[in-house]
Structures are given as C-alpha cells and as structure tokens.
Motif scaffolding. Sequence first.
Motif, PDB file in Angstrom:
ATOM      1  N   ALA B   9      -4.615  -0.725   2.254  1.00 59.08           N
ATOM      2  CA  ALA B   9      -5.896  -0.257   1.696  1.00 59.08           C
ATOM      3  C   ALA B   9      -5.698   0.091   0.212  1.00 59.08           C
ATOM      4  CB  ALA B   9      -6.387   0.966   2.474  1.00 59.08           C
ATOM      5  N   ALA B  10      -6.300  -0.718  -0.668  1.00 61.94           N
ATOM      6  CA  ALA B  10      -6.022  -0.588  -2.101  1.00 61.94           C
ATOM      7  C   ALA B  10      -7.199   0.055  -2.850  1.00 61.94           C
ATOM      8  CB  ALA B  10      -5.723  -1.965  -2.688  1.00 61.94           C
ATOM      9  N   ASP B  11      -6.851   0.714  -3.921  1.00 63.30           N
ATOM     10  CA  ASP B  11      -7.856   1.379  -4.781  1.00 63.30           C
ATOM     11  C   ASP B  11      -9.053   0.473  -5.059  1.00 63.30           C
ATOM     12  OD1 ASP B  11      -5.992   3.300  -4.991  1.00 63.30           O
ATOM     13  OD2 ASP B  11      -5.627   3.055  -7.157  1.00 63.30           O
ATOM     14  N   GLY B  12     -10.223   1.054  -4.921  1.00 62.21           N
ATOM     15  CA  GLY B  12     -11.411   0.335  -5.332  1.00 62.21           C
ATOM     16  C   GLY B  12     -12.044  -0.500  -4.233  1.00 62.21           C
ATOM     17  N   GLU B  13     -11.312  -0.708  -3.150  1.00 61.96           N
ATOM     18  CA  GLU B  13     -11.842  -1.541  -2.067  1.00 61.96           C
ATOM     19  C   GLU B  13     -12.662  -0.718  -1.079  1.00 61.96           C
ATOM     20  OE1 GLU B  13      -8.551  -3.398  -0.153  1.00 61.96           O
ATOM     21  OE2 GLU B  13      -8.362  -4.967  -1.676  1.00 61.96           O
TER      22      GLU B  13
END
Lengths: 442, 442
Positions: B9-13
């Motif tokens: 789970a990556a930043d901004g998603e």
Amino acid sequence: MERTYIVNAADGETVKIQGFVENLRDSKSMAFLVIKDITGRMQVTVEKESAPQLADVLTKITPDSVVSITGKVVANDYVKMGGRELLPTEIVLESVAEPLPINRKAIAATKKHPAVERSSIYQRIDYRWIDLRTDENQLLFQVQTYMVNAMRRFLLERDFMEIHTPKLIGAASESGSEVFEVKYFDRKAYLAQSPQFYKQMAMAAGFERIFEVGPVFRAEKSYTNKHTTEFTGFDLEFSYITSFRDVMKIEEDLLTDALAKVKEKYGDRIQELFGTEVVVPTTPFPVVKLRDLYDGLEKEFGYTVPESEKNDLTTDAERLSYEWVKKHYGHEFLFVTDYGPEKRAFYHMRDENGMPMGYDLIWRGTEITTGAQREHRYEILKKQAEEKGLGEDVKFYLDFFRYGCPPHGGFGLGIDRLTMLLLGVHIKEAMFIFRGPNRLNP
Amino acid sequence: MERTYIVNAADGETVKIQGFVENLRDSKSMAFLVIKDITGRMQVTVEKESAPQLADVLTKITPDSVVSITGKVVANDYVKMGGRELLPTEIVLESVAEPLPINRKAIAATKKHPAVERSSIYQRIDYRWIDLRTDENQLLFQVQTYMVNAMRRFLLERDFMEIHTPKLIGAASESGSEVFEVKYFDRKAYLAQSPQFYKQMAMAAGFERIFEVGPVFRAEKSYTNKHTTEFTGFDLEFSYITSFRDVMKIEEDLLTDALAKVKEKYGDRIQELFGTEVVVPTTPFPVVKLRDLYDGLEKEFGYTVPESEKNDLTTDAERLSYEWVKKHYGHEFLFVTDYGPEKRAFYHMRDENGMPMGYDLIWRGTEITTGAQREHRYEILKKQAEEKGLGEDVKFYLDFFRYGCPPHGGFGLGIDRLTMLLLGVHIKEAMFIFRGPNRLNP
C-alpha cells in the motif's frame, strides 16, 4: 567405478550398469541378459569362451535378480534396445530372486510355451513391489510426482504456506459414521477424514493462504473402482475471497497449469504406455447449475431421475455429464453448482435463498473436488451445525470462529483419483499400495 | 475493489486492506486502528468529524476482529509503520472477536494498566489459532514451508520420486510397544511409526530414489521438550549405494543447500524475531565414532558413563557433543557412527565385525536423523530379525527381499524438530498443533 544410468551408456565407453534382470537366455556358447534400470533397458551379451570368469555367476542369475555389470558398450544394429549392447567383464549378483509368484504382464504364446495370463489386480497387490517394476507403473509415479509438485509450485509462487495438520483428532468430525477409531493411551482418538477443520483453523490464525498434501482416512465399506479407505489429499484454503467463484478460478488455473506441464514432459510417453491423451483444458471451465444439467441430460440422453434426487448428482448423471460437456463445450471438466443444502456440509456458506455457495468439479465423468466459500460467521455457522444435528463433536471447531476469522474458501482433491483419471486406470493401480475394507497388506 | 497487501500500500493510492485489528484506540474525536495482515501492519486513522459514516462500525470493532478497510494512503512521518497511514472512507466488519481468552504475548506495565503475563504454552495451544497470529509464528511456518520445499526441490532435481505410503498397516511394525492400534472394521490395524518398510518396498520395486513427507505416529508416553505422538517425517531412500557414507553425503548436501536458501531469504528476519543465527554449514560434516566421542567427552568435559552404556549415545552426551564439535571443528553438525548392534534396528546392514553400517546426525546437540545402509540380502536380514525376536509381524516386510532387491540406504528427519532447532524454540511451538499423550485438542 561409478554407476552409469542405462540411458546414458554410450558406444565405446566402459561402464558399470545396475538393475534388474528382466530377461535371460543362456545357451551353450552365449548368454543374453536384458537389464532394466529406472531409465531404460540394455542387452548384455556374454560370449562364454572369451569370458570364462562369468560362467559361475551366470548359473546363479534368475529373472528379476539384481546385478551390477561392468563392460564395454558396443554398437550393434541388430539389437533393439538403442542399437547397442554391453560386453561384460564383470557381473556381480547383488540379490538373487526366487521364482516370481505373479505374472505382472500377460505373455503371448510362443512355439515352446503357452500364453501366460496376467495375474489379477488382487494377486498383484499382494506382491505390489514386483508389480511396480513395470514401465507403466514407474511412469505412473513419476507423473504423479511431477504433477503434484507442479501444483505445489503453483501455490508456493502465490504465497501459499504448506502446513501439516494433525491426523489424530480428539473428536469424530463431520459425522461419526465414517471415522476410524484409535486406541490413544487410556482414551479414544479418531483419524482425520480430511484436513477441513484444521485448514480453516489456519484461516482463523491469519495464515491467509495454505495448502496441505497428506493422508485422509475414510472408514467406508465401499467396493468401487474409485474408493479407498486411505488416500492422499491435496487441500487448499485461502482468505479474503469475495465468492466461491474465486475458489473455482484458482482451481481451474492450478489444474490447467499442472496438466500443461505434465503434457509437455510426459505427454508422449503417457500416450505410448497408457494410450491416453493428456488434454490441456481451456479456461474458464464450463459451469452449470445442477438443475440445468439434469434438464440437459433428460433432453439429450433421455436420462431422468425422480424430482427428490435432483439436489445431488447421481453416479449415472456424473458419468453422463462427460458426454454432455464434451458435446456442448468440447471440454473434459465441468463445474456443477447449486446443490441442495441438505446434501452439503454445514460449513458451506449459503446465499440469501439458502443455496450453498459451492461446487463440485467433474473431470472425465468423475467427481474430483468439492469446493465452497465457508461460513465464517460464528452465529450462523453454529446454527447450520445444529440443523445437521451436530453438537459437541464440532464444538472445538466452532470455537475457531469466535475470536475473529477472515472470509475464506477452499477445496480438496485426491491425488490418487487425479492420477487415475489422467492415465485412465483404476484407483487400485493409481496408488502405491491400495487400502480397502479387506486390504491392509502388504 | 481488489485487496492490496499492506506491504504494497503506497502513498497517494486508494486501496482496500484486509486483516485483523491488532490495536484499537478510540477517543472522542479520533480513532486509531492497527491492522495486521500476513505482510505487515498499517495504522488507520479516523477523524470522526470528517467520516461520520464510520461512527457506528467503530463502536462494534473489538481487538482481533477482522475488517476490510478502504481509504487513501498518506505519508505521515510520525507513524511508525512505514511512515504512512490509511484515511478510511469505508470499514466493513467481516468478523467480530469476543474478548480473547489468552495473552499470546506479555505486555509491559503502563501508567494505566499493570503488566500482563504471557499465557502458558498449554493455554496457548488450547487456543492455538489465536496464538498463531503473531509475527513469530507466521514466520516460523513460512520458514518451514520454504525449508522443506528447498529440500524437496533438491531431491526432485536429482531424480527422486515423491511417494505416499500407507499409514494404516496390517501388522505392528518394528516393535509392538509403541504403535497405535486402530479399529479397522472387524479387525485391528496399526498406525505406521515410520515409512521405513514401505520406503524399502519402493527399492524392491526398482523405484531407485524416493522420498516421502508425511505423518508418523509414536505411541510413546514421553513428556520432553522434543517428543510428540505425531509429527511430520521427511524420509528418503535410494538404491545402488556403495556404503552408508553415500547416505551421509546426500544428507549433508541436502541440509547445507536448504540452510543456505533459508539464510538467504529469511536469515535477517529470523535473527530479528528469534534472535537465532542461521549458520550455513561447511561440508563434509565432522564424523566421529561413538567410542571416540565418549573418550573426547571424558577428556575434555570429565563426562563419564559406565562401559555398558557406551554402545548408544546418552542424552547428556548428545547435548555435550555440541560443545565438543564446536570446539574441535567450529561446526554445529556431527555424524556419529559405530553404534552397538544391540541398539540399532535389525534392518541395518552390518560389517564383517558385526558393526552396524549407519549413523546418527546430531545438530546443535540434538539427534535429528538415523541413517544407514540397509540389509537387502534376504537370508541375512531374516537372521537379524530373528535375533531381535521379530517374527510374524515383519514377515510381510521380509518378503520384499525374496524376489530381487538392489542394495540401498536412507534416512529420516522430523521436520518439526528441524524447525525447532533452526529457530531455537520448543517442539510444541514448532508444529501447527502439538500432539502428546494428554493432548488431542484442538
């Protein structure tokens, strides 16, 4: 000297080969032996005059004895087995065989000898280790090894853990009637009929994706060509599915991948020895509702069953479904859904109409799998267990769902049955040693 | 929406994560949840004013409940778990957990709460599925999966077949005292103590190289930290060996390869969670004769045993041998050979002086394997069985050697014990669910 596999013994080399004496002809001046190892066969030709040191050992060798033979490989166009033969300088008799008690293959009549019938499957199981020496049987277990490990690798690549759940259990699970009882010190234990409850325990443990390959035990007095009291199950379970269709999807992908690999490596050899084609299926597999299948079987084959039996698949319908799916889809596999809740396990999740959210998978007219989304909500699961009259025996299992459990589903396959269908043999031929109500030996 | 593993789970998603609620703080205006899935943890931060639709579900969530949460991942340097948090728009409570009956970990005292002790191993096994939710336990089974499959692959690459031998057997093998008895319709069956006899049957069948991974059953009333009534055996057997040293060679290569792979993939994580270093051994492993080991232990540690016990390894000597092998070889493994024939199974081949041609392998002071060349010559084997007082019960086994059998040898390992020694835990922690004389549940 290091051993050389027969398949690798090349012209001009001096090698040591080791294997069983499959055939033996001994005449005054010459002796011919056919040696078989796991890779192939080789003729060994002894010119007695030029190898007097072998005279003694030659008198002791019997069919199926095990020998180590050192000698030189020479080309000989008249020899069938690879156009070469071995001229031995040394023969060591590792193990001498008594006259064989079974005929593992039929032998056609010759001028000198009448035809020999093949021993029955029961006689052959009595001496299974002799029966297993055929090319067919050795290929069968090579193929099984390869297929199961293709399936295993498929799952490992998708983050599945392989677990080993207990076979000794404290309560007779699912239903008391078909469980073996074990004397466990001063109390009773039972043999697991399937890893079902423990696969689901792994889901409650947050393992998310697991599979198991191991024995399952069924105390059923069935004397069919596809039942056995002990077989090897291939079971998987995974979490955070959205529907039982996720389970069907992974199963069809898994089987398609495995069959493609088996065909590539062993397809020709299976065709040659078993006369069976390995067919790589297309995905998605055809899916039919049980009711619609019965309608189709009636319309096309005139097959009818009483209305009361239409919530489960009869053995005849199972077999006929192969004709149906071949005709309509040109396919060997068929997913059947919408079985009646009274015919499905209490732990299958049901939809808002009470229909179990699971399936059976039929391959070549034989059921190979039951799969489903499981009921993971404690109160509903408890109610479904009680409806089936299950109480104290499943209490330990119901507890798995009281402290948080992800939605999940899974299925189970029997690898012996899979092998049986792949090669077109009976179940008794598809396992290392068959176990049935009257069969515990060897 | 498809699920995203927390680790991905990556930043901004905008993502949907799914897992157990490991921690929960609910205040008037804010709520913080820590969600754990199989890949990691993530903080979920709810600003109540801006997400009124979540108010209701937040009152229902308990520790260890399972949730699906959709929201946006944002960077936050103040958050430990990867410097990011999830701002949820939707929370689905998949399964609500009752108050947990065990403490799977000790909790240090805080200003508000006294310290919480960790539940005992017995309490934790009662609720094993809750206990298994820790990082340590999930890593343990990931490592076990990886190690066993590295071993499996090593053998598959070397032409070994994987077989599945029956666990239900007709005669109490080896010795009647430690075998579980099964009610098998109207007669008795027994649970296999090891696949030994059937591995050898595969040799008589010309399978040449086989292994098996499966349950073995021991009706022993042992209450130690390394015994159990059911465990998973890893057994192999292969033909055309020239000595038991061929067996030692394949075992040391197999273990070295597996440990190297485990170290590469999981070494750091094992160090972090178990405080144990994975050491890749050098080959060949040190070898010592039992007598010489006793001499060494006496000279260097003053350890003595009566002459009459020197044909077997005492538990103390086993443990001390680790000090000895570290000191002399800087090694964790030790092969011990030349055990007295009265302490070894009748099927071990013996040399011209009557010495069994086999070994034990000791790792970190605990025996993990017995291996040997087997006696494949019928007459000698029969004599050795009779010397041990074994008659009718092994007759079916002796028959395997009457119709030709290659020379062969092999060994067996317990994968639970291997896991135990690798990670430095007790046997009860190293298996999915422990089984002992008083332990059949869950």
